[in-house]
Design a protein around this motif. Structure first.
Motif, mmCIF file in Angstrom:
data_model
loop_
_atom_site.group_PDB
_atom_site.id
_atom_site.type_symbol
_atom_site.label_atom_id
_atom_site.label_comp_id
_atom_site.label_asym_id
_atom_site.label_seq_id
_atom_site.Cartn_x
_atom_site.Cartn_y
_atom_site.Cartn_z
ATOM 1 N N GLU A 149 1.823 -48.386 5.988
ATOM 2 C CA GLU A 149 0.951 -48.323 7.163
ATOM 3 C C GLU A 149 1.333 -49.387 8.190
ATOM 4 O O GLU A 149 1.320 -49.124 9.402
ATOM 5 C CB GLU A 149 -0.510 -48.501 6.742
ATOM 6 N N ALA A 150 1.701 -50.582 7.728
ATOM 7 C CA ALA A 150 2.142 -51.625 8.656
ATOM 8 C C ALA A 150 3.401 -51.193 9.396
ATOM 9 O O ALA A 150 3.530 -51.415 10.603
ATOM 10 C CB ALA A 150 2.391 -52.926 7.895
ATOM 11 N N LEU A 151 4.348 -50.561 8.678
ATOM 12 C CA LEU A 151 5.552 -50.046 9.326
ATOM 13 C C LEU A 151 5.206 -48.934 10.312
ATOM 14 O O LEU A 151 5.768 -48.865 11.409
ATOM 15 C CB LEU A 151 6.527 -49.508 8.286
ATOM 16 N N ARG A 152 4.283 -48.071 9.930
ATOM 17 C CA ARG A 152 3.898 -46.942 10.790
ATOM 18 C C ARG A 152 3.368 -47.434 12.136
ATOM 19 O O ARG A 152 3.610 -46.824 13.178
ATOM 20 C CB ARG A 152 2.863 -46.081 10.065
ATOM 21 N N GLN A 153 2.647 -48.548 12.105
ATOM 22 C CA GLN A 153 2.096 -49.110 13.336
ATOM 23 C C GLN A 153 3.178 -49.748 14.212
ATOM 24 O O GLN A 153 3.012 -49.858 15.426
ATOM 25 C CB GLN A 153 1.035 -50.163 13.008
ATOM 26 N N CYS B 164 6.616 -48.823 14.169
ATOM 27 C CA CYS B 164 7.836 -48.032 14.303
ATOM 28 C C CYS B 164 7.557 -46.660 14.902
ATOM 29 O O CYS B 164 6.434 -46.142 14.811
ATOM 30 C CB CYS B 164 8.492 -47.852 12.933
ATOM 31 N N ASP B 165 8.606 -46.058 15.472
ATOM 32 C CA ASP B 165 8.477 -44.681 15.951
ATOM 33 C C ASP B 165 8.167 -43.727 14.805
ATOM 34 O O ASP B 165 7.358 -42.813 14.941
ATOM 35 C CB ASP B 165 9.772 -44.242 16.647
ATOM 36 N N ASP B 166 8.840 -43.914 13.688
ATOM 37 C CA ASP B 166 8.640 -43.071 12.512
ATOM 38 C C ASP B 166 9.079 -43.877 11.299
ATOM 39 O O ASP B 166 9.799 -44.879 11.429
ATOM 40 C CB ASP B 166 9.463 -41.779 12.630
ATOM 41 N N ILE B 167 8.647 -43.462 10.115
ATOM 42 C CA ILE B 167 9.025 -44.195 8.915
ATOM 43 C C ILE B 167 9.592 -43.252 7.858
ATOM 44 O O ILE B 167 9.366 -42.041 7.897
ATOM 45 C CB ILE B 167 7.845 -44.993 8.326
ATOM 46 N N VAL B 168 10.339 -43.836 6.942
ATOM 47 C CA VAL B 168 10.875 -43.134 5.780
ATOM 48 C C VAL B 168 10.146 -43.673 4.553
ATOM 49 O O VAL B 168 10.023 -44.890 4.380
ATOM 50 C CB VAL B 168 12.393 -43.380 5.633
ATOM 51 N N GLU B 169 9.642 -42.782 3.704
ATOM 52 C CA GLU B 169 8.966 -43.178 2.477
ATOM 53 C C GLU B 169 9.687 -42.559 1.289
ATOM 54 O O GLU B 169 9.777 -41.340 1.173
ATOM 55 C CB GLU B 169 7.505 -42.733 2.494
ATOM 56 N N GLY B 170 10.221 -43.398 0.417
ATOM 57 C CA GLY B 170 10.950 -42.916 -0.743
ATOM 58 C C GLY B 170 10.026 -42.568 -1.893
ATOM 59 O O GLY B 170 8.824 -42.871 -1.885
ATOM 60 N N GLN B 171 10.592 -41.945 -2.885
ATOM 61 C CA GLN B 171 9.852 -41.621 -4.099
ATOM 62 C C GLN B 171 9.456 -42.911 -4.815
ATOM 63 O O GLN B 171 10.220 -43.880 -4.858
ATOM 64 C CB GLN B 171 10.720 -40.766 -5.020
ATOM 65 N N VAL B 172 8.253 -42.933 -5.367
ATOM 66 C CA VAL B 172 7.780 -44.073 -6.144
ATOM 67 C C VAL B 172 7.992 -43.769 -7.626
ATOM 68 O O VAL B 172 7.567 -42.723 -8.123
ATOM 69 C CB VAL B 172 6.293 -44.352 -5.876
ATOM 70 N N ARG B 173 8.669 -44.671 -8.327
ATOM 71 C CA ARG B 173 8.881 -44.457 -9.753
ATOM 72 C C ARG B 173 8.737 -45.779 -10.500
ATOM 73 O O ARG B 173 8.925 -46.855 -9.919
ATOM 74 C CB ARG B 173 10.259 -43.844 -10.021
ATOM 75 N N THR B 174 8.396 -45.671 -11.757
ATOM 76 C CA THR B 174 8.190 -46.850 -12.592
ATOM 77 C C THR B 174 9.207 -46.839 -13.725
ATOM 78 O O THR B 174 9.346 -45.835 -14.435
ATOM 79 C CB THR B 174 6.772 -46.861 -13.183
ATOM 80 N N ASP B 175 9.928 -47.943 -13.905
ATOM 81 C CA ASP B 175 10.926 -47.983 -14.966
ATOM 82 C C ASP B 175 10.262 -48.345 -16.299
ATOM 83 O O ASP B 175 9.077 -48.717 -16.341
ATOM 84 C CB ASP B 175 12.078 -48.923 -14.602
ATOM 85 N N PRO B 176 10.982 -48.224 -17.413
ATOM 86 C CA PRO B 176 10.370 -48.478 -18.726
ATOM 87 C C PRO B 176 9.788 -49.883 -18.873
ATOM 88 O O PRO B 176 8.857 -50.089 -19.651
ATOM 89 C CB PRO B 176 11.534 -48.260 -19.699
ATOM 90 N N GLY B 177 10.315 -50.845 -18.113
ATOM 91 C CA GLY B 177 9.802 -52.204 -18.196
ATOM 92 C C GLY B 177 8.566 -52.452 -17.347
ATOM 93 O O GLY B 177 8.003 -53.553 -17.368
ATOM 94 N N GLY B 178 8.156 -51.448 -16.568
ATOM 95 C CA GLY B 178 6.950 -51.575 -15.761
ATOM 96 C C GLY B 178 7.186 -51.904 -14.299
ATOM 97 O O GLY B 178 6.233 -51.949 -13.512
#
Length: 218
Positions: free
Chosen positions: A96-100, A102-116
């Motif tokens: 949201e801070a970037l959205r405010q 920037c012209d537009d933003i890129v949001e990547g996939q969120v993933r959690t590795d085995p270590g957390g």
């Protein structure tokens, strides 16, 4: 409020300087009550900025070679008071801070590795203030005392979000540069720190100031 302090400190990084290169050094960010975050830095990077505001600390590195000065930065942030918080909320606030800004933003996939560790990417196609773009990888881990965020940040020319001007090889290499993120505890609560790291830190931590050990403790 604490997230706002973190964003303000990150904004200050654009005017930071550069110190001597630290090869094989390990950053330690104390979180309180024996909790620490450790990250071994890649060779050839130099610490360029460190600041604390309230419960938030940010430390930054840049390439020591002047010919590579445009290759971006690595930052590590500790935000106290957010222990056991949800990383997804931090990611939403950051987007949201970037959205405010920037012209537009890129949001990547969120993933959690085995270590957390939670991993994602955020990009700014064109910053309104200066017309520049940016891409960052985020590796996030949460302890009992604080949330910790390692970022690999690339400054870029403005771009179309459908055509990111970074190769998959560059992104993979950048992720590897912040991959060695370790959260542990010196006081026996939760995950104990490795013996070598614990020995190196004996009598070294007196407050929440960041430490840099001149050795590779992976």
């Amino acid at each position: 409020m604490v997230r706002g302090a973190a964003l303000a400190l990150l904004a200050a990084l654009t005017v930071s300087g550069t110190a001597a290169a630290e090869t094989g050094s390990t950053l330690v960010l104390p979180g309180g009550n024996g909790e620490i975050l450790a990250l071994t830095l890649p060779a050839g990077w130099a610490r360029s900025f460190a600041a604390t505001e309230g419960s938030t600390t940010v430390v930054e590195w840049r390439k020591a070679d002047p010919a590579q000065s445009g290759d971006g930065s690595i930052t590590v942030t500790r935000i106290g008071g957010l222990g056991s918080s949800d990383p997804a909320e931090f990611i939403r606030d950051s987007a949201e801070a970037l959205r405010q800004a920037c012209d537009d933003i890129v949001e990547g996939q969120v993933r959690t590795d085995p270590g957390g560790t939670v991993r994602t990417a955020l990009g700014c196609t064109r910053r309104i203030s200066d017309g520049q773009g940016e891409m960052q990888l985020l590796h996030i881990t949460v302890g009992r005392e604080a949330i910790y965020i390692a970022r690999r940040i690339w400054p870029l020319a403005a771009y179309d979000k459908a055509h990111l001007p970074l190769s998959t090889e560059a992104i993979a290499a950048g992720g590897a540069e912040i991959d060695d993120l370790r959260l542990c505890n010196l006081s026996g609560v939760g995950t104990a720190c490795p013996a070598g790291l614990a020995a190196a830190l004996k009598d070294q931590i007196t407050d929440l100031s960041p430490l840099v050990l001149q050795t590779d403790l992976r």
